[in-house]
Design a protein around this motif. Structure first.
Motif, PDB file in Angstrom:
ATOM      1  N   ASN A  36      18.404 -29.669 -17.938  1.00 26.10           N
ATOM      2  CA  ASN A  36      17.406 -29.668 -16.880  1.00 26.10           C
ATOM      3  C   ASN A  36      18.068 -30.056 -15.572  1.00 26.10           C
ATOM      4  O   ASN A  36      19.129 -30.674 -15.567  1.00 26.10           O
ATOM      5  N   THR A  54      20.245 -34.518 -14.048  1.00 19.14           N
ATOM      6  CA  THR A  54      19.501 -34.183 -15.252  1.00 19.14           C
ATOM      7  C   THR A  54      18.829 -35.457 -15.755  1.00 19.14           C
ATOM      8  O   THR A  54      19.323 -36.564 -15.526  1.00 19.14           O
ATOM      9  N   ILE A  73      11.679 -36.606 -19.867  1.00 17.38           N
ATOM     10  CA  ILE A  73      11.049 -35.283 -19.982  1.00 17.38           C
ATOM     11  C   ILE A  73       9.760 -35.376 -20.792  1.00 17.38           C
ATOM     12  O   ILE A  73       8.736 -34.800 -20.421  1.00 17.38           O
ATOM     13  N   LYS A 123      13.542 -27.354 -16.534  1.00 15.96           N
ATOM     14  CA  LYS A 123      14.262 -27.462 -17.805  1.00 15.96           C
ATOM     15  C   LYS A 123      14.587 -26.051 -18.295  1.00 15.96           C
ATOM     16  O   LYS A 123      13.736 -25.164 -18.268  1.00 15.96           O
TER      17      LYS A 123
END
Length: 169
Positions: A58, A81, A87, A43
């Motif tokens: 990311n 991503t 995340i 990230k």
């Protein structure tokens, strides 16, 4: 005396008018089993100093289609991503501050992986952990290119931390 106070006031106010130092931080993550198979990704967050560009993204490398075919050999790969929920459910391991030059090299690295021809993903030779390893090496970190953890993102990133004692979680 007047000169002393003038210099002191100028010095104090110059501290307030100095803009914050811009930088982008790269954080290396792993994601454990769950709804998905294990994954490693990086990230980027911050501001590019030379342009003022805000960065919050990311990158990870994976197979286009996760199927039993990845066990048989090479398949089409993609740089992707992940969303904020993914995340948040992942493990940050360490962060590295990037200079503008390192940020631009990193983005060129991502583009290189994004444009790999043909069947570019291989579970044993070019997977998300290999992507994270090459990203770490690009940023000057020591990596073990003979690691036995290329199918274990979390363990691999812990190994990188062990090779780079200055890294902190």
């Amino acid at each position: 005396m007047f000169r002393y106070w003038s210099l002191l006031i100028v010095a104090i106010f110059s501290q307030f008018s100095t803009p914050a130092r811009a930088e982008v931080v790269a954080t290396f993550y792993s994601h454990d089993f769950g709804d998905h198979f294990p994954h490693a990704f990086v990230k980027l967050k911050g501001t590019v100093g030379s342009t003022g560009e805000a960065v919050d993204t990311n990158f990870g490398f994976t197979a286009v289609n996760v199927s039993p075919a990845i066990l048989m050999g090479s398949v089409k790969g993609v740089v992707e991503t992940k969303d904020a929920k993914y995340i948040a459910a992942s493990n940050p391991h360490f962060s590295v501050k990037l200079s503008d030059a390192e940020y631009h090299r990193f983005m060129a690295f991502v583009e290189k992986w994004r444009t790999l021809p043909g069947k570019s993903y291989n579970l044993g030779k070019r997977n998300c952990v290999h992507f994270a390893m090459e990203a770490a090496a690009l940023l000057g970190l020591s990596v073990n290119r003979q690691s036995r953890y290329f199918k274990k993102p979390k363990t691999f990133l812990l190994e990188v931390m062990g090779l780079n004692k200055s890294l902190k979680p």
